[in-house]
Design an enzyme around this catalytic site. Structure first.
Site, PDB file in Angstrom:
ATOM      1  N   GLY A   1      -5.757   3.627  -0.695  1.00  0.00           N
ATOM      2  CA  GLY A   1      -4.855   3.299  -1.761  1.00  0.00           C
ATOM      3  C   GLY A   1      -5.336   2.182  -2.574  1.00  0.00           C
ATOM      4  O   GLY A   1      -6.488   2.219  -3.109  1.00  0.00           O
ATOM      5  N   CYS A   2      -4.665   1.137  -2.543  1.00  0.00           N
ATOM      6  CA  CYS A   2      -4.731   0.517  -3.830  1.00  0.00           C
ATOM      7  C   CYS A   2      -5.139  -1.231  -3.464  1.00  0.00           C
ATOM      8  O   CYS A   2      -5.779  -1.698  -4.465  1.00  0.00           O
ATOM      9  CB  CYS A   2      -3.675   0.121  -4.395  1.00  0.00           C
ATOM     10  SG  CYS A   2      -3.297   1.743  -5.364  1.00  0.00           S
ATOM     11  N   VAL A   3      -5.450  -1.586  -2.220  1.00  0.00           N
ATOM     12  CA  VAL A   3      -6.020  -3.001  -2.107  1.00  0.00           C
ATOM     13  C   VAL A   3      -7.292  -2.967  -2.677  1.00  0.00           C
ATOM     14  O   VAL A   3      -8.078  -2.181  -2.401  1.00  0.00           O
ATOM     15  CB  VAL A   3      -5.912  -3.208  -0.594  1.00  0.00           C
ATOM     16  CG1 VAL A   3      -5.046  -4.781  -0.394  1.00  0.00           C
ATOM     17  CG2 VAL A   3      -5.372  -2.315   0.380  1.00  0.00           C
TER      18      VAL A   3
ATOM     19  N   ALA B   1      -2.953   0.400  -9.990  1.00  0.00           N
ATOM     20  CA  ALA B   1      -2.614   1.345  -8.889  1.00  0.00           C
ATOM     21  C   ALA B   1      -3.301   2.284  -8.720  1.00  0.00           C
ATOM     22  O   ALA B   1      -3.559   3.140  -7.887  1.00  0.00           O
ATOM     23  CB  ALA B   1      -1.298   1.838  -9.804  1.00  0.00           C
TER      24      ALA B   1
ATOM     25  N   ASN C   1       1.539   3.859  -6.404  1.00  0.00           N
ATOM     26  CA  ASN C   1      -0.004   4.095  -5.542  1.00  0.00           C
ATOM     27  C   ASN C   1      -0.657   5.265  -6.090  1.00  0.00           C
ATOM     28  O   ASN C   1      -0.031   6.365  -6.207  1.00  0.00           O
ATOM     29  CB  ASN C   1       0.439   4.002  -4.134  1.00  0.00           C
ATOM     30  CG  ASN C   1      -0.987   4.131  -3.472  1.00  0.00           C
ATOM     31  OD1 ASN C   1      -1.992   3.800  -4.161  1.00  0.00           O
ATOM     32  ND2 ASN C   1      -1.006   4.336  -2.114  1.00  0.00           N
TER      33      ASN C   1
END
Ligand code: SRM
Ligand code: SRM
Ligand code: SRM
Ligand code: SRM
Ligand code: SF4
Ligand code: SF4
Ligand code: SF4
Ligand code: SF4
Ligand code: SF4
Ligand code: SF4
Ligand code: SF4
Ligand code: SF4
Lengths: 361, 105, 399, 399, 361, 105
Positions: free
Chosen positions: B103-105, C202, C351
């Site tokens: 995802g986004c980290v 995102a 996300n």
């Protein structure tokens, strides 16, 4: 394993400034171009306000290239262009010449090296494509092999400018559609047609379950417990094989040699010329994955190009032509079967239904 | 499955060195993994980030978005890169014992 | 599959792709095999894929260089024993110079670095625009990166970050560029180095710059922020050249006037007249008569937002956000705009939600409110046709 | 509000609507007041609504005649003390004769019945097509119904039932009717008496029949099943009459050829040529030159499905289900088709889901499967543009 | 209270057979019409293959009519048409004459009675409309009063045929849109703009809660308990005032004199002539509810008609004209403000965004 | 609020005669209401329909769709109209003590 840097590291410098790479003639006439002419397929002449003329020779590349080949291009640039060259947004290479007399020798050298000159004007340009089995984990098919096979068959369409308008083909190896498949005159798209097989054992180790669940456009993935561990279940009827779950979770593989295949799409464009940009629409829902030369895919694409070349009017892109003659005619002319799969049933589906009594018979 | 060894301790990891046995995680594990990430010592700052990520993960089952991580820990993103040179995803999440974030980290 | 007696891998299927007139990528891999065993194993693994009709790369991979969150796509073979040289086979995305211009020296420098550190295989270029260096091992990433950096090259974007912006050739060679695409592309790239190298969003965010509505970088289809040059005043017409084209056999009525989307041109056999008020700046007439017609002099760009591929709610084309920004104001306007867009996206994006999908979800009106932009009719193909209007009820109903 | 000294209600606001050249409904209510106190109280209550900008009818009402589930819309005043004559004020929907033809006698009969039993106010006609008898009390419903029935009139539809089908004037007076709209409308109405009078569906179901693509009953916008006449062969052209029109000043090129949606006509100043293969049967050319052009001779209709007003997922226009049914096969085809459609709707429709919304929800392909119809490209404006194809996995993937 | 039937009841006879009502000339030439001409506004002449001629005189009605008036029409039919007449799909009345000489006397009689003749050809026909405060519980406004006010102002557009094409106005008093508001050249639509006020006390007695919850297109209604009884709660931000909840549940009234009002829509059509049928699009989101003559609504509609009449080309319907000149031009010409409300944000909203760089300046 | 009176028993009803106090319903109530619906005697057939509707309502909070009612009781729609001349909605539901259905019966 990464190790700590020793010397002062250079970061965040961005790309080199483009001006360093511009040929002198370009620098001099930057923003001062007046008009252009196409001298021959693959050969452009841009005329500046100053009267200067810049000649461009465009050649196809396979995009996937060895440094050995790039060096050959560099040599040609040295030989004919004062060491300058550029690539195009469709992976062609362009040599920028000051001297008109260099055009023919350069073309000869390129021919010898096996790089065809063309792709300008009303021709077929290079196929924008993706990684395929060469590098990507998602690929339902290879990209480079199909591109090669199709372009072998359509070679003359690249080296001649006898199409009604520009023709752009794109190829992507999965529904992520890296590239421009969704807006191309003709698009070849690798597709999966069976749902992912959940690997329950590894799933909790390697995936974030909430992210996985959220990833499914149709909500086909639901939380579930498998042998006491958190996992997911899949409502198979709700799966349309997009592979987005696999993108976020390795434990959802959906490659399947038997059932992976290709689909063909037509009528997209991105330019604003004449008609607004358009999406590509489904022409053939499924063709088998037959390396090394994918004859079914090649046939289908060639068929479309031939029918288009024969029937469209001058300056009509594929989508503009089809809109004029109508989709029923497109299916008639190509002989492709119209199936239930052609009728949209995703989110905005209803907007594609024919809501008028305007029909051709 | 590759294995990461640290002073005799063996960890099942993926190719990128992410721990594959989330239940085994402890502060000591984080310390072991720090060696792979060009981090000499785990300071309070490191722990603040690791703990936040770890707790977030235990609560929500996912890694926090970078924006959230910054907001909640009070670190700017470049400060996080100073603490974890490979960055929040490759670095901090690895030490926090999370699966490889997609995802986004 | 077995290596043949001549020491070369046996690749019966791929060999068939050496035939035919189009340049062959198989020849390329074979060429690289001369200098790199990685390329050899790539070829062998690929042959296996051709046999089995199946890719042989494991999922994902998360590797990179220190201090950056992106720029490298990790790849591992799922048959590492058989093809040890591609057990690790990461690609590096290198930010290309705007417009894809190179000197032969610069090109050779890249080649040399890559031959030393990687497979010697490249993509010139990736679909986003980067130089793609295809296939190396984790330990080579940092050295390659630093060697590139020493030679003025930096990595491109990957992950939830700004991606390498790209642009058409624009003023460098095209007479139609309505703003300086290469400069703007360069300036924007430099302005967002941090956002490019350290994913904080995102999802991904792409910029593309096209000098005119022909959109030679497909920006409207592939960029979260698409900047497309255009003009506001009258098309410049050179009557004599129009006549020349007509004399040379161009059917002005049929090929030009009849194809104008708003039919705003007239041709009396001698003179082309244009009612510029009805012109939608599609470029068609100019495209057909480049020597005679040119975009007007009051130039700038349309700013559009939100294009993307299908994942996950279906593909989107960008839609108009600002109908016209004068060329000289573009950089400042974009910077201010992008700040507000990112703030809104940061706040409300979920996300892996591209900004285009966010707008679809919350609605353009809410998005415009959020970024503080006034609605104008140019933003829509047509006003709404459903009566489901969310009147603001704060003040108790409409007006 | 108070009744004035002359015994007439004081209606200052409504009185203003007696002025002006357009026929006044206020005059009508006043006229009815001569014979009916109901009409007087209607006027008084309406004046109150005008003053307060608010309706004064309670919600709903469920009344009717024995043996029928619909045909009456119940209404009760929310100010029954003030306006006792409209305390009950139900409307009766009476099925009009196809094409809205009447003899003066028939009209008078209805008037007489209604004057005896109701307010004397009518709508000629309701939007669905019915004769609307406006305002009576519950006890008058059955007697009114039976008096109407004795005179050959029956109630129309309401509730989750077939609604009164309607049609354009068609062959009775129009030269363009490609099938006999009035006959088909009558036959269908008779065929579904039970479904019309006894609601048994998930929601309402409307039929409308238009003799040609001009669609003078707005069937494509307002009917769950829209039947629109058309032809398959060539437009009939009378060259001499075309010339006459031209001579009379019609600009054939501009008014006819240029407005053809497929530009399939040519005009050389003398003869109109039509490439009928490209004709989409829009009617425009025929409309403009009625004396010279006529639909072809191979006539029938397009059958379309699913139009409706916005509630609840947004308005829909009907979409093509069968591109062409020969005129003589229409009744049988419709009967067979409707049976299958209703079966599917019965099975899968949810409460208050029109058939159009059901199709939107389950998808046209599933609907076609359900009713056993083959997909044809005429059904779509364009094939899908998203790659989210639900391949049938029963047999394990595509083909 | 209903009581048991006494005499044998007649049911399910359906409507009378239309043939009983057809004028002899119509019967004779049924399906044998050859062509028609418009002799004057409101006067048609249909010529049969047989050479017979049928004259039609069309007059406006207010639709809402007393039996007294219907009898007058019946008298006219007796006087001029052998006792035959018909109504049209837009609530006009048509007298069908065999004798051309009857046209003028009939017109005189109609003029005397106050029923204008017109509505044919390129004119404005009668307004299709609905019940309003006269009979409906949902009405955000009255219908008949607005129709009367608008048609008073546009009277000449009915009696003359000098518009570019046919012009169809529709009016509906709430979002249920009984009629053809969603596909009209110009549509006037009554709207609510505040959410329903839940009557918790009566709700459980009179409503089916699950049906109520399912009725909301945006899911704004959620189950809740109120003083121990099942009721619902309303997420006000999610309400767009459609009134569908009220349709299924009387305890959700949303009439509100202060905030009910009108909206104006343009550019719809249903005929397949030239362009496909189209929906009406939002022109003015909100105008106040000002009986008895709704001046703001009348002004807005007249404005549109005038601008259309002046700017459109021959045979161009309102929607076709706007599509040619573009929506920005429409807003310029009418002076209507373009607001956030014009930009769709319901289900398929994104499909209305302008996805091209084609712009007029 | 109108009231329906039957042999001294008073019921709060709406204008259309539907019971407004659902909790008061009993078989006797159904019998009282039968008088308003042109039904002489409540037969087994009537009860079959009433009970089905009543139970469905108690379970799901809504009246059953007509199609379902027919399927489950085995009566054709015209048979239901024979039992309840006002039909399933106006007749049967009223006797079953339901609020006035706006849906599909
Ligand atoms: C070199 C390149 C820009 C770059 O920065 O790399 C370029 C250069 C030119 N384009 Fe382009 N276009 C280039 C990609 C595109 C693309 C993008 C794409 O294909 O992915 C498009 C949008 C295609 C689409 O709609 O799908 C594009 C749509 C056009 C058009 C509009 C064509 C149309 O009618 O729709 C023109 C106008 C014309 O050709 O008349 C145009 C015209 C031109 C001109 C004539 C502009 C000029 O005056 O210099 C250049 C030579 C065109 C030629 O090849 O005949 N260029 N052009 C790109 C060459 C790609 C290649 O190798 O083939
Ligand atoms: C390398 C490249 C294809 C190529 O052969 O050129 C590529 C390769 C991948 N793309 Fe892409 N994308 C590439 C340009 C694009 C483009 C085109 C563009 O940028 O103009 C698109 C469509 C435009 C867009 O952004 O929507 C694109 C849309 C995607 C998507 C779908 C995104 C979406 O919102 O729909 C994914 C999926 C994802 O992000 O998880 C994706 C994901 C991927 C991943 C990272 C696979 C994955 O599942 O995570 C691929 C890695 C392949 C590999 O092994 O190297 N790639 N990808 C292109 C980047 C090269 C470069 O930097 O120059
Ligand atoms: C009488 C009526 C049919 C009926 O059964 O009642 C009728 C009758 C005729 N229509 Fe119509 N139309 C009638 C409602 C309609 C409707 C429905 C509506 O308005 O609700 C439409 C669709 C309107 C729309 O698209 O929104 C309609 C669209 C047409 C058209 C196509 C106009 C266009 O260009 O879009 C024509 C062709 C023409 O006029 O040239 C047409 C043509 C005709 C002709 C000329 C047909 C003929 O040859 O007899 C008739 C006289 C037209 C005239 O008024 O000039 N009729 N016509 C309806 C009269 C309504 C009224 O009182 O005004
Ligand atoms: C009387 C009439 C309007 C008129 O003044 O002419 C009418 C009146 C009502 N309609 Fe209608 N509709 C009338 C034709 C229409 C039409 C037009 C048509 O049939 O061609 C439509 C649009 C087409 C369609 O069916 O979609 C229409 C779409 C609705 C809707 C929305 C349906 C939808 O699916 O979106 C409702 C709401 C509902 O059914 O609950 C509705 C509901 C109603 C109700 C019953 C109100 C309600 O909330 O239950 C109205 C009763 C008013 C009253 O007090 O009498 N009425 N209604 C029309 C019927 C007269 C007749 O039988 O001839
Ligand atoms: S299209 Fe799919 S398979 Fe191909 S490179 Fe992109 S993500 Fe990989
Ligand atoms: S492949 Fe796509 S549709 Fe199927 S489960 Fe995965 S995310 Fe959902
Ligand atoms: S987009 Fe326009 S300015 Fe840029 S290269 Fe293409 S034609 Fe030239
Ligand atoms: S640019 Fe396009 S819209 Fe403008 S005049 Fe030329 S062809 Fe017409
Ligand atoms: S729909 Fe066609 S056939 Fe029917 S009245 Fe109108 S024009 Fe005539
Ligand atoms: S009917 Fe319409 S499509 Fe056919 S020729 Fe005439 S104008 Fe063209
Ligand atoms: S539009 Fe609404 S208020 Fe008007 S009659 Fe129809 S349901 Fe009633
Ligand atoms: S008015 Fe419409 S949107 Fe508002 S709560 Fe009721 S059903 Fe929902």
């Amino acid at each position: 394993m990464t190790t700590a840097p020793k010397t002062p590291r250079i970061t965040d410098i961005g790309p080199p400034h483009y001006q360093k790479f511009l040929p002198p003639l370009v620098k001099k006439n930057y923003g001062q171009w007046k008009y252009h002419e196409i001298l021959a397929p693959g050969v452009l002449c841009h005329v500046a306000e100053s009267g200067d003329r810049l000649y461009t020779v465009r050649a196809a590349t396979p995009r996937l290239m060895a440094v050995q080949t790039l060096r050959k291009f560099a040599d040609l640039a040295d030989k004919y262009c004062g060491g300058h060259l550029r690539f195009t947004s469709r992976n062609n290479i362009e040599f920028l010449l000051e001297d008109r007399n260099n055009i023919e020798p350069l073309k000869c050298d390129l021919a010898e090296l096996g790089f065809p000159v063309g792709g300008t004007g009303n021709s077929l340009s290079n196929i924008v494509h993706t990684q395929g089995w060469v590098h990507c984990h998602s690929a339902a098919t290879d990209a480079s092999g199909i591109v090669k096979s199709v372009m072998d068959a359509l070679y003359d369409r690249f080296t001649h400018q006898d199409l009604p308008a520009k023709l752009r083909i794109a190829m992507a190896c999965c529904l992520n559609m890296c590239g421009a498949v969704h807006c191309s005159d003709i698009a070849i798209l690798g597709i999966h047609t069976v749902p992912p097989k959940i690997q329950h054992a590894t799933l909790p180790k390697v995936c974030e379950v909430p992210t996985l669940i959220a990833s499914c456009p149709t909500g086909a993935i639901r939380p579930a417990t498998y042998e006491g561990k958190p996992s997911v279940e899949l409502i198979e009827e709700q799966c349309m094989f997009c592979g987005n779950c696999y993108t976020v979770c390795p434990a959802m593989p959906l490659n399947d040699p038997e059932h992976d295949g290709l689909s063909i799409w037509v009528g997209g464009k991105v330019s604003n010329a004449r008609s607004a940009p358009k999406f590509s629409k489904l022409a053939v829902p499924f063709l088998p994955n037959h390396p090394p030369r994918w004859p079914e895919v090649v046939d289908a694409v060639v068929k479309i190009v031939d029918v288009y070349a024969k029937n469209a009017r001058k300056y009509e892109r594929v989508g503009e032509w089809i809109e004029r003659v109508g989709w029923p005619r497109f299916f008639q002319l190509t002989g492709f079967e119209f199936t239930r799969y052609h009728i949209d049933d995703f989110k905005h589906a209803g907007l594609t239904y024919a809501r008028s009594a305007q029909i051709k018979y | 499955m590759p294995v990461f060894e640290c002073e005799g301790r063996m960890y099942e990891v993926d190719e990128d060195g992410f721990l594959q046995e989330p239940e085994r995680w402890s502060q000591d594990v984080a310390k072991d993994f720090a060696q792979t990430e060009a981090i000499a010592d785990l300071t309070d700052g490191h722990w603040k980030v690791i703990n936040y990520i770890r707790n977030y993960y235990l609560q929500f089952g996912i890694a926090p978005m970078v924006r959230k991580l910054c907001k909640e820990t009070g670190y700017k993103l470049n400060e996080i890169y100073q603490l974890f040179p490979s960055g929040p995803a490759k670095g901090a999440c690895k030490l926090a014992g999370l699966p490889k974030p997609t995802g986004c980290v | 599959m077995d290596d043949a007696s001549n020491g070369k891998p046996k690749t019966e299927l791929l060999d068939q792709l050496e035939e035919g007139p189009w340049p062959s990528f198989v020849k390329e891999i074979k060429a690289a095999s001369q200098g790199s065993e990685k390329a050899t194993d790539l070829l062998r693994q690929l042959e296996r894929s051709y046999e089995e009709r199946k890719g042989h790369w494991k999922h994902g991979g998360m590797v990179g260089v220190l201090g950056y969150g992106g720029g490298v796509i990790g790849r591992y073979s799922d048959l590492p024993e058989e093809f040890p040289q591609v057990a690790h086979f990461h690609t590096m995305r290198v930010n290309h110079p705007a417009g894809w211009f190179y000197t032969s020296d610069a090109l050779r420098t890249i080649c040399d670095i890559w031959e030393r550190h990687g497979s010697g295989m490249t993509n010139m270029h990736g679909s986003t625009g980067d130089i793609i260096l295809l296939g190396t091992t984790t330990d080579q990433l940092e050295p390659t990166f630093q060697e590139l950096a020493q030679n003025g090259f930096d990595l491109g974007g990957s992950g939830s970050a700004v991606r390498t912006p790209n642009c058409c050739v624009g003023m460098a060679r095209c007479e139609w560029a309505c703003f300086d695409t290469m400069k703007l592309c360069y300036d924007v790239t430099q302005a967002y180095q941090d956002e490019l190298h350290r994913p904080a969003f995102a999802y991904k965010f792409k910029f593309k710059f096209a000098g005119c509505p022909n959109d030679c970088v497909a920006s409207i289809a592939r960029a979260d922020l698409s900047v497309i040059g255009t003009w506001k005043d009258d098309i410049q017409v050179d009557d004599a050249e129009v006549a020349n084209y007509a004399a040379a056999g161009v059917d002005i009525q049929k090929e030009v006037c009849d194809l104008c989307p708003t039919k705003t041109m007239g041709w009396d056999g001698k003179k082309l007249s244009i009612d510029n008020r009805e012109c939608v700046h599609c470029m068609h007439c100019i495209n057909v008569l480049p020597k005679a017609l040119r975009p007007g002099k009051e130039r700038g760009a349309v700013v559009l937002i939100g294009a993307k591929a299908p994942i996950m709610q279906g593909a989107l084309l960008s839609s108009v956000l600002i109908p016209f920004v004068p060329a000289e104001e573009l950089l400042d306007t974009l910077k201010e705009l992008v700040k507000r867009i990112w703030d809104f996206w940061d706040e409300y994006g979920t996300n892996r939600e591209r900004v285009g999908e966010l707008i679809q979800r919350v609605g353009m009106p809410a998005f415009l409110d959020g970024i503080g932009l006034e609605p104008v009719p140019e933003m829509v193909a047509a006003p709404r046709d459903n009566p489901y209007i969310f009147f603001e009820t704060k003040n108790g109903g409409a007006k």
